[in-house]
Scaffold this motif. Structure first.
Motif, PDB file in Angstrom:
ATOM      1  N   GLY A 275      -7.107   4.475  16.822  1.00 55.37           N
ATOM      2  CA  GLY A 275      -6.436   3.257  17.236  1.00 55.37           C
ATOM      3  C   GLY A 275      -5.981   2.382  16.081  1.00 55.37           C
ATOM      4  O   GLY A 275      -5.107   1.520  16.250  1.00 55.37           O
ATOM      5  N   THR A 276      -6.559   2.574  14.885  1.00 56.23           N
ATOM      6  CA  THR A 276      -6.201   1.762  13.733  1.00 56.23           C
ATOM      7  C   THR A 276      -4.756   2.013  13.317  1.00 56.23           C
ATOM      8  O   THR A 276      -4.303   3.153  13.240  1.00 56.23           O
ATOM      9  CB  THR A 276      -7.128   2.078  12.542  1.00 56.23           C
ATOM     10  N   ARG A 277      -4.033   0.942  13.038  1.00 55.31           N
ATOM     11  CA  ARG A 277      -2.688   1.069  12.494  1.00 55.31           C
ATOM     12  C   ARG A 277      -2.782   1.187  10.979  1.00 55.31           C
ATOM     13  O   ARG A 277      -3.608   0.511  10.346  1.00 55.31           O
ATOM     14  CB  ARG A 277      -1.837  -0.133  12.889  1.00 55.31           C
ATOM     15  N   VAL A 278      -1.941   2.026  10.399  1.00 51.19           N
ATOM     16  CA  VAL A 278      -1.973   2.276   8.960  1.00 51.19           C
ATOM     17  C   VAL A 278      -0.598   1.981   8.378  1.00 51.19           C
ATOM     18  O   VAL A 278       0.427   2.399   8.924  1.00 51.19           O
ATOM     19  CB  VAL A 278      -2.364   3.735   8.645  1.00 51.19           C
ATOM     20  N   ARG A 279      -0.598   1.253   7.275  1.00 56.06           N
ATOM     21  CA  ARG A 279       0.652   0.949   6.580  1.00 56.06           C
ATOM     22  C   ARG A 279       0.542   1.517   5.171  1.00 56.06           C
ATOM     23  O   ARG A 279      -0.310   1.090   4.389  1.00 56.06           O
ATOM     24  CB  ARG A 279       0.888  -0.558   6.558  1.00 56.06           C
ATOM     25  N   PHE A 280       1.402   2.489   4.844  1.00 57.07           N
ATOM     26  CA  PHE A 280       1.393   3.093   3.522  1.00 57.07           C
ATOM     27  C   PHE A 280       2.263   2.242   2.581  1.00 57.07           C
ATOM     28  O   PHE A 280       3.437   1.990   2.884  1.00 57.07           O
ATOM     29  CB  PHE A 280       1.918   4.519   3.576  1.00 57.07           C
ATOM     30  N   ILE A 281       1.666   1.816   1.478  1.00 56.41           N
ATOM     31  CA  ILE A 281       2.349   0.969   0.503  1.00 56.41           C
ATOM     32  C   ILE A 281       2.666   1.804  -0.732  1.00 56.41           C
ATOM     33  O   ILE A 281       1.748   2.207  -1.468  1.00 56.41           O
ATOM     34  CB  ILE A 281       1.466  -0.233   0.099  1.00 56.41           C
ATOM     35  N   PRO A 282       3.942   2.102  -1.017  1.00 50.57           N
ATOM     36  CA  PRO A 282       4.266   2.916  -2.203  1.00 50.57           C
ATOM     37  C   PRO A 282       3.932   2.154  -3.492  1.00 50.57           C
ATOM     38  O   PRO A 282       4.189   0.955  -3.605  1.00 50.57           O
ATOM     39  CB  PRO A 282       5.786   3.118  -2.082  1.00 50.57           C
ATOM     40  N   ILE A 283       3.310   2.841  -4.440  1.00 52.23           N
ATOM     41  CA  ILE A 283       3.021   2.244  -5.751  1.00 52.23           C
ATOM     42  C   ILE A 283       3.455   3.215  -6.846  1.00 52.23           C
ATOM     43  O   ILE A 283       3.632   4.400  -6.593  1.00 52.23           O
ATOM     44  CB  ILE A 283       1.519   1.900  -5.917  1.00 52.23           C
TER      45      ILE A 283
ATOM     46  N   ASP B  49      10.777   6.172   1.229  1.00 51.81           N
ATOM     47  CA  ASP B  49      11.183   5.008   2.008  1.00 51.81           C
ATOM     48  C   ASP B  49      10.968   5.243   3.500  1.00 51.81           C
ATOM     49  O   ASP B  49      10.450   4.370   4.211  1.00 51.81           O
ATOM     50  CB  ASP B  49      12.659   4.698   1.733  1.00 51.81           C
ATOM     51  N   TYR B  50      11.321   6.432   3.970  1.00 50.75           N
ATOM     52  CA  TYR B  50      11.184   6.755   5.396  1.00 50.75           C
ATOM     53  C   TYR B  50       9.714   6.780   5.810  1.00 50.75           C
ATOM     54  O   TYR B  50       9.322   6.132   6.799  1.00 50.75           O
ATOM     55  CB  TYR B  50      11.840   8.101   5.677  1.00 50.75           C
ATOM     56  N   HIS B  51       8.891   7.516   5.069  1.00 52.99           N
ATOM     57  CA  HIS B  51       7.495   7.668   5.457  1.00 52.99           C
ATOM     58  C   HIS B  51       6.744   6.345   5.398  1.00 52.99           C
ATOM     59  O   HIS B  51       5.931   6.045   6.277  1.00 52.99           O
ATOM     60  CB  HIS B  51       6.812   8.703   4.559  1.00 52.99           C
ATOM     61  N   SER B  52       7.006   5.533   4.390  1.00 48.76           N
ATOM     62  CA  SER B  52       6.275   4.280   4.237  1.00 48.76           C
ATOM     63  C   SER B  52       6.682   3.236   5.271  1.00 48.76           C
ATOM     64  O   SER B  52       5.942   2.272   5.504  1.00 48.76           O
ATOM     65  CB  SER B  52       6.468   3.717   2.821  1.00 48.76           C
TER      66      SER B  52
END
Length: 212
Positions: free
Chosen positions: A204-212, A117-120
């Motif tokens: 510069g790219t923003r990254v969003r990690f989506i847990p699956i 939860d924290y990392h994502s």
């Protein structure tokens, strides 16, 4: 949103007969410098540069025909003082099942579920690329969540492995040795030579990690 532009302290370091390194104070200024290069891509000296390679606090310009002209021009730029302008966001699906997940959770004094939860939820942003084609150093962790590299690197880390080390998260674009703590894996094509650009994640790219 108004963004101040100031003259930053730049240090120029020679790096061969046709190259030099620009050193700045932090990675935010590296991204600002890259933004300025993008605005001036048709400048006489920039359009002939062979390669521009950003690092954590440096930018290498290689293949510069006239070093004096290039450095004088850069010194005249008034770079953005704050964070770089809004950038593209890339969603990366991640299975948080890496072999080091429990070890990192213990280091952070939280459960594996809380770690996911924290990392994502962290605001991830690519600082620079290196190590292997397409390998992005994604800055996200703060000083209270530093993660040491493994004492003994693995001889082979599978493609798509998601690892963390120090303040960075990284996704291995190909099988390779590696000493990062592995917390998950992703099926995202991080490097594809048939794509333009080949790297999915660029500075510069923003990254969003989506847990699956």
């Amino acid at each position: 949103m108004h963004l101040d532009r100031i003259a930053l302290m730049l240090r120029f370091l020679p790096s061969g007969p046709k190259a030099f390194l620009v050193e700045v104070e932090d990675n935010a200024q590296v991204l600002s410098l890259l933004n300025e290069v993008a605005h001036r891509v048709h400048s006489d000296w920039i359009k002939h540069v062979v390669d521009i390679v950003p690092g954590e606090r440096t930018v290498l310009f290689d293949g510069v025909m006239d070093l004096n002209v290039a450095q004088t021009d850069i010194q005249s730029w008034r770079l953005q003082a704050g964070p770089a302008r809004p950038a593209m966001t890339v969603d990366v699906e991640c299975r948080y099942d890496g072999p080091d997940l429990g070890r990192v959770a213990e280091l952070w004094r939280m459960s594996s579920e809380d770690l996911v939860d924290y990392h994502s939820r962290l605001p991830h942003r690519v600082a620079f690329c290196g190590f292997a084609p397409g390998f992005a150093y994604i800055r996200s962790l703060d000083e209270d969540h530093l993660v040491p590299r493994r004492a003994s690197p693995r001889s082979n880390v599978a493609v798509g492995s998601v690892g963390i080390a120090r303040t960075y998260t990284g996704i291995y674009p190909r099988p390779s040795p590696g000493g990062w703590q592995l917390i998950g894996r992703s099926d995202a094509r991080i490097w594809d030579e048939k794509r333009e650009p080949p790297a999915l994640l660029t500075p510069g790219t923003r990254v969003r990690f989506i847990p699956i």
